[in-house]
Design a protein around this motif. Structure first.
Motif, PDB file in Angstrom:
ATOM      1  N   TYR A 203       0.826  -1.214   0.000  1.00 51.87           N
ATOM      2  CA  TYR A 203       0.000   0.000   0.000  1.00 51.87           C
ATOM      3  C   TYR A 203       0.858   1.260   0.000  1.00 51.87           C
ATOM      4  CZ  TYR A 203       0.782  -0.748   5.031  1.00 51.87           C
ATOM      5  OH  TYR A 203       1.345  -0.985   6.269  1.00 51.87           O
ATOM      6  N   HIS A 206       1.353   2.476  -3.686  1.00 56.96           N
ATOM      7  CA  HIS A 206       0.231   3.000  -4.466  1.00 56.96           C
ATOM      8  C   HIS A 206      -0.570   4.075  -3.735  1.00 56.96           C
ATOM      9  CE1 HIS A 206       0.742  -0.319  -7.383  1.00 56.96           C
ATOM     10  NE2 HIS A 206       0.983  -1.068  -6.314  1.00 56.96           N
ATOM     11  N   VAL A 207      -0.362   4.268  -2.447  1.00 55.31           N
ATOM     12  CA  VAL A 207      -1.127   5.249  -1.673  1.00 55.31           C
ATOM     13  C   VAL A 207      -0.153   6.244  -1.064  1.00 55.31           C
ATOM     14  CG1 VAL A 207      -2.815   5.576   0.173  1.00 55.31           C
ATOM     15  CG2 VAL A 207      -2.838   3.465  -1.159  1.00 55.31           C
ATOM     16  N   LYS A 211      -2.106  10.006   3.222  1.00 54.83           N
ATOM     17  CA  LYS A 211      -3.413   9.337   3.243  1.00 54.83           C
ATOM     18  C   LYS A 211      -3.367   8.056   4.063  1.00 54.83           C
ATOM     19  CE  LYS A 211      -5.951  11.126  -0.650  1.00 54.83           C
ATOM     20  NZ  LYS A 211      -6.920  10.774  -1.707  1.00 54.83           N
ATOM     21  N   PHE A 256     -11.334   8.831   0.205  1.00 56.58           N
ATOM     22  CA  PHE A 256     -10.363   7.975  -0.469  1.00 56.58           C
ATOM     23  C   PHE A 256     -10.985   7.434  -1.750  1.00 56.58           C
ATOM     24  CE2 PHE A 256      -9.600   7.776   4.067  1.00 56.58           C
ATOM     25  CZ  PHE A 256      -8.241   7.971   4.175  1.00 56.58           C
ATOM     26  N   GLU A 260      -7.368   3.293  -3.638  1.00 55.61           N
ATOM     27  CA  GLU A 260      -6.644   3.444  -2.382  1.00 55.61           C
ATOM     28  C   GLU A 260      -7.234   2.560  -1.293  1.00 55.61           C
ATOM     29  OE1 GLU A 260      -5.262   8.123  -2.999  1.00 55.61           O
ATOM     30  OE2 GLU A 260      -7.034   7.609  -1.818  1.00 55.61           O
TER      31      GLU A 260
END
Length: 349
Positions: A203, A206-207, A211, A256, A260
């Motif tokens: 994660y 990609h995030v 966040k 989000f 996400e």
């Protein structure tokens, strides 16, 4: 530790157990009248708290069952969600009639039990990590656990010497050891971890990190709120607050994106996500390389063949050209010095 406490005689608080196998109160028997001295309308009034208890018991039981039956545990036997819930409902009715405490699946104990039955491969090479093979599925440990629990009523003369700090230490160890691999706990550690020391979580690829922290802060606030309600006088609404987490999760769609949330709140384990992501990246690279090869093949429109006389024979554009020394090339390539020199040499011959 128990033996040391008994030999030294440390004045520590001990486990409180009854001295005889009988009800804890002298003014009641083994079975309880459902209504008792209460007025009849209390049966109707109990429907509302009974509904709240039903929600809490259902969610607690099913959440524990889902965690135990996760796909990465590689269980071969089928799941028994309905059978487990039916047995819990029957035993809750028996416990209610006898005035005994209710019980459901203990999440931490269940996770620890599953972890103790993991089977891993033997490491033959130095530095090789053991590979998870599955869970040793059997009924012996579960049967022995409950048999010993039932026999504990006959061991009260021995159990009364167990210090309470020993029990607290065991429960603390079981809780802490169960935190390993939980994504929420891993994201909590990211608050105090520099970016260069952060693990390669899928994660984090990609995030954005801000966040990730925002999502973790929302979960932490909900956890603190639930714990505060549980230890206060408003504990009767605790099941409703657990149910309200569904709406909190739905409201996160406003903050989000779905992509996400698929990395931050997906049922797929971290290892499975990394494998799927690696396969997707490999597929994209292979597709790009194939497109590059097709483009290179389409660009090579000029074909040269060398004969016995070392003259260059170029495919002709029309049938009226009979001179093999004529070279047909693209406009872009005709401007290069190499092809100009080659054309000049052919004309002189």
């Amino acid at each position: 530790m128990v033996l040391l406490d008994f030999v030294v005689g440390i004045p520590s608080p001990k486990l409180h157990v009854p001295h005889a196998f009988k009800p804890t109160r002298d003014d009641r028997g083994w079975f309880i009248n459902p209504i008792g001295p209460n007025p009849w309308w209390t049966v109707l009034a109990a429907l509302v708290p009974a509904l709240l208890c039903t929600i809490l018991i259902f969610m607690d039981q099913q959440i524990s069952a889902v965690i135990v039956n996760r796909k990465e545990h590689k269980l071969k036997k089928g799941c028994g969600y309905h059978l487990d819930l039916f047995m819990v409902a029957v035993m809750l009715g028996v416990c209610s009639v006898m005035g005994l405490p209710w019980f459901v699946a203990a999440t931490m104990l269940s996770i620890t039990h599953v972890n103790s039955l993991k089977v891993e491969s033997d490491c033959s090479a130095p530095g090789e990590q053991p590979k998870f093979l599955g869970i040793r599925e059997q009924r012996v440990t579960g049967l022995l656990i409950f048999v010993l629990m039932g026999c504990s009523v006959f061991f009260t003369s021995v159990l009364k010497f167990i210090p309470m700090p020993v029990l607290y230490g065991i429960f603390l160890y079981m809780g802490v050891s169960s935190l390993r691999g939980i994504q929420f706990f891993d994201r909590l550690k990211l608050f105090w971890m520099p970016a260069k020391h952060q693990p390669d979580f899928i994660y984090l690829r990609h995030v954005p990190l801000r966040k990730v922290h925002f999502f973790t802060a929302i979960q932490l606030i909900c956890l603190v709120l639930l714990w505060t309600i549980k230890v206060s006088r408003a504990a009767i609404i605790f099941p409703m607050m657990v149910l309200a987490l569904v709406f909190v999760r739905k409201a996160m769609d406003l903050c989000f994106s779905k992509r996400e949330l698929s990395f931050l709140d997906d049922l797929m384990p971290e290892r499975k996500k990394k494998l799927d992501n690696g396969r997707n990246e490999a597929g994209e690279e292979e597709e790009e390389s194939q497109k590059a090869m097709e483009a290179a093949a389409a660009a090579s429109s000029v074909q040269l063949s060398v004969g016995k006389t070392s003259d260059l024979e170029i495919p002709k554009q029309s049938g009226d050209r009979t001179d093999p020394s004529e070279i047909i090339i693209l406009d872009e390539m005709s401007q290069t010095p190499v092809w100009k020199a080659l054309t000049l040499k052919t004309e002189t011959l």
